[in-house]
Design an enzyme around this catalytic site. Sequence first.
Site, PDB file in Angstrom:
ATOM      1  N   ASP A 181       0.829  -1.200   0.000  1.00  0.00           N
ATOM      2  CA  ASP A 181       0.000   0.000   0.000  1.00  0.00           C
ATOM      3  C   ASP A 181       0.864   1.250   0.000  1.00  0.00           C
ATOM      4  O   ASP A 181       2.066   1.187  -0.199  1.00  0.00           O
ATOM      5  CB  ASP A 181      -0.998  -0.023   1.156  1.00  0.00           C
ATOM      6  CG  ASP A 181      -0.324  -0.357   2.455  1.00  0.00           C
ATOM      7  OD1 ASP A 181       0.768   0.195   2.696  1.00  0.00           O
ATOM      8  OD2 ASP A 181      -0.860  -1.174   3.230  1.00  0.00           O
TER       9      ASP A 181
ATOM     10  N   LYS B 109      -5.424   3.052  -1.175  1.00  0.00           N
ATOM     11  CA  LYS B 109      -6.479   3.906  -1.708  1.00  0.00           C
ATOM     12  C   LYS B 109      -6.166   4.346  -3.133  1.00  0.00           C
ATOM     13  O   LYS B 109      -5.042   4.661  -3.466  1.00  0.00           O
ATOM     14  CB  LYS B 109      -6.549   5.149  -0.822  1.00  0.00           C
ATOM     15  CG  LYS B 109      -7.952   5.563  -0.513  1.00  0.00           C
ATOM     16  CD  LYS B 109      -7.928   6.817   0.328  1.00  0.00           C
ATOM     17  CE  LYS B 109      -9.330   7.184   0.737  1.00  0.00           C
ATOM     18  NZ  LYS B 109      -9.443   7.512   2.134  1.00  0.00           N
TER      19      LYS B 109
ATOM     20  N   MET C 198      -0.765   8.518  13.752  1.00  0.00           N
ATOM     21  CA  MET C 198      -2.147   8.743  13.281  1.00  0.00           C
ATOM     22  C   MET C 198      -2.863   9.805  14.110  1.00  0.00           C
ATOM     23  O   MET C 198      -4.067   9.713  14.334  1.00  0.00           O
ATOM     24  CB  MET C 198      -2.940   7.423  13.342  1.00  0.00           C
ATOM     25  CG  MET C 198      -2.341   6.334  12.479  1.00  0.00           C
ATOM     26  SD  MET C 198      -3.217   4.764  12.607  1.00  0.00           S
ATOM     27  CE  MET C 198      -2.525   4.084  14.102  1.00  0.00           C
TER      28      MET C 198
HETATM   29  N1  SAH Z   1       3.266   0.283  10.975  1.00  0.00           N
HETATM   30  C1  SAH Z   1       3.578   1.670  10.797  1.00  0.00           C
HETATM   31  C2  SAH Z   1       2.515   2.579  11.367  1.00  0.00           C
HETATM   32  C3  SAH Z   1       1.187   2.441  10.702  1.00  0.00           C
HETATM   33  S1  SAH Z   1       0.029   3.600  11.279  1.00  0.00           S
HETATM   34  C4  SAH Z   1       4.933   1.968  11.417  1.00  0.00           C
HETATM   35  O1  SAH Z   1       5.486   1.150  12.143  1.00  0.00           O
HETATM   36  O2  SAH Z   1       5.475   3.033  11.129  1.00  0.00           O
HETATM   37  C5  SAH Z   1       0.229   4.918  10.139  1.00  0.00           C
HETATM   38  C6  SAH Z   1       0.820   6.116  10.812  1.00  0.00           C
HETATM   39  O3  SAH Z   1       2.222   5.973  10.901  1.00  0.00           O
HETATM   40  C7  SAH Z   1       0.621   7.419  10.117  1.00  0.00           C
HETATM   41  O4  SAH Z   1      -0.642   7.975  10.397  1.00  0.00           O
HETATM   42  C8  SAH Z   1       1.722   8.263  10.701  1.00  0.00           C
HETATM   43  O5  SAH Z   1       1.404   8.693  11.996  1.00  0.00           O
HETATM   44  C9  SAH Z   1       2.815   7.236  10.828  1.00  0.00           C
HETATM   45  N2  SAH Z   1       3.754   7.253   9.692  1.00  0.00           N
HETATM   46  C10 SAH Z   1       4.093   6.220   8.926  1.00  0.00           C
HETATM   47  N3  SAH Z   1       5.020   6.582   8.019  1.00  0.00           N
HETATM   48  C11 SAH Z   1       5.253   7.883   8.220  1.00  0.00           C
HETATM   49  C12 SAH Z   1       6.128   8.844   7.626  1.00  0.00           C
HETATM   50  N4  SAH Z   1       6.931   8.520   6.611  1.00  0.00           N
HETATM   51  N5  SAH Z   1       6.125  10.097   8.107  1.00  0.00           N
HETATM   52  C13 SAH Z   1       5.323  10.454   9.117  1.00  0.00           C
HETATM   53  N6  SAH Z   1       4.492   9.593   9.705  1.00  0.00           N
HETATM   54  C14 SAH Z   1       4.449   8.324   9.289  1.00  0.00           C
END
Ligand code: SAH
Length: 516
Positions: A36, A58, A173
Amino acid sequence: MNKGKVYLVGAGPGDPKLITVRGLEALKRSDVIVFDRLAGPQLLNHARPDAERIYVGKLPDRHTMKQEEINQLLVDLALQGKTVIRLKGGDPTVFGRVGEEADLLQKNGILFEIIPGITSAIAVPAYAGIPVTHRDLASSFSVITGHESPDKLDHSIYWDKVTNATGTLVFLMGVAKIDYISEQLIKHGRSPATPVALVQWGTRAEQRTLVGTLEDIADKVKAAGLKPPAVIIVGEVVHQRETLSWIENKPLFGQRVLVTRARSQASELLARIDDLGGETYEFPVIETRLPQTEEAAEAIRNAFAQAESYDWVILTSVNGVEYFFAWLDRFEIDIRRFHKAKFAAVGPKTAEALAIRGIRADLLPESYRAESLLQSLDSLLSPGQTALLPRGDLARETLPKELKERGIAAEEIDVYETILSAPRDLWLPDMLENGEIHVITFTSSSTVVNLLEALRRLGVQNPAEALKDIEIACIGPVTARTAEENGLKVTIVPEKSTIDGLVEALVDKRRSAKGE
Ligand code: SAH
């Protein structure tokens, strides 16, 4: 039929190099990739060319695939005997719903592996110069979801405990709820002056950091119009950024540079841009390969049969060198049979490619074009000599023509041919439209022509128009001319037609755009 296997893999936070070695191995070997938005499309360049790519994120005309549908998709693919990789942003176990995916696989008796990734919760702060723990400032950190509705947040988050944990608070998030989150933290006893940072799109070219306090951060986010995804960091460690900010200070930070080169050659340019803080976007448009016809092989065999007779071997590109040696190997010919020949190399890279094969070029022209090779050759050539020119099928005619005019028997052999890579990257048109590509580099005329053709094949009706707001960087005047002839507005041409020259010109352009 044997059941397949599913790898549930963390892709890291966005910078495609932040995947683990184990994750990359799984990616290279999989038959199907399910991914995704947060798992960057560039990672897919590592997949097998014939691997199936399934996007479950999406799209404008479709909603995100529901989690249950994804779970079932993984099962179905594995039951067809396929090796499947489910790539997830960050780490799959951190708000990644890997539990649900693994659960259904387990119930269906399908083997799976969970390969951790670097979570955005630590990597994104790190790219903004914020360590989540610090010997004096924070001895623990919590990672908290901000996604739930405020009522549910109240149930699932113990605000009193979270607020008063000793260390750093990291919210994922949480952008849409930033006012609620800061309110709760103040209400439960954190000082309104506590520093807060929001880092949007961390580790990518769009990385943007906003710093404030619990008291004013919500207003600042609103004023800046900052949108998800972002990581929110609360705590004294945020101040570290004032001294530890690093990637944001690099000269090409914030630039996504599309590199259109032959797949086998892109590495040096990519490495240089990466080193300077730019984000590279690799889009191979050219592939080189051994000529496929029997006649081509025959011509080379005949030329090699007279190896002893050549006075010169003139190589005009790194590819030329590599394929020349590939043919020697194929026909089991020892390079020492060219004992009489002097070697000329156009450009330092060509000379280097020769040098690592134990041949020091006898002649290195000052500038890197065929015309100047002739000038420097002039004093050394005498009529009646013979020269072998191993080159690509698209090589320009100047050199052999002028050699012949000087009475040199120039024998050209096409040791490789150039073909248009099949465009596999379906995102590029959207990225161009959304202004997500800032610079495009062209290193030969064929990269220009092929990129435009690749875009047409991807459904872009007027490619030149689609590129009009992008900096167009060409390695030299010949390439620039082709670009202009094809309707592009060339904005960067280095004085020296080398990769180094090109990279320097990119930096200069960026500096002047920033008014430095
Ligand atoms: N499994 C992922 C998190 C999934 S939830 C992890 O471990 O990073 C999705 C959230 O992760 C987003 O809403 C944001 O808060 C954060 N996120 C993921 N990648 C990001 C990025 N490159 N920059 C800022 N926030 C990020």
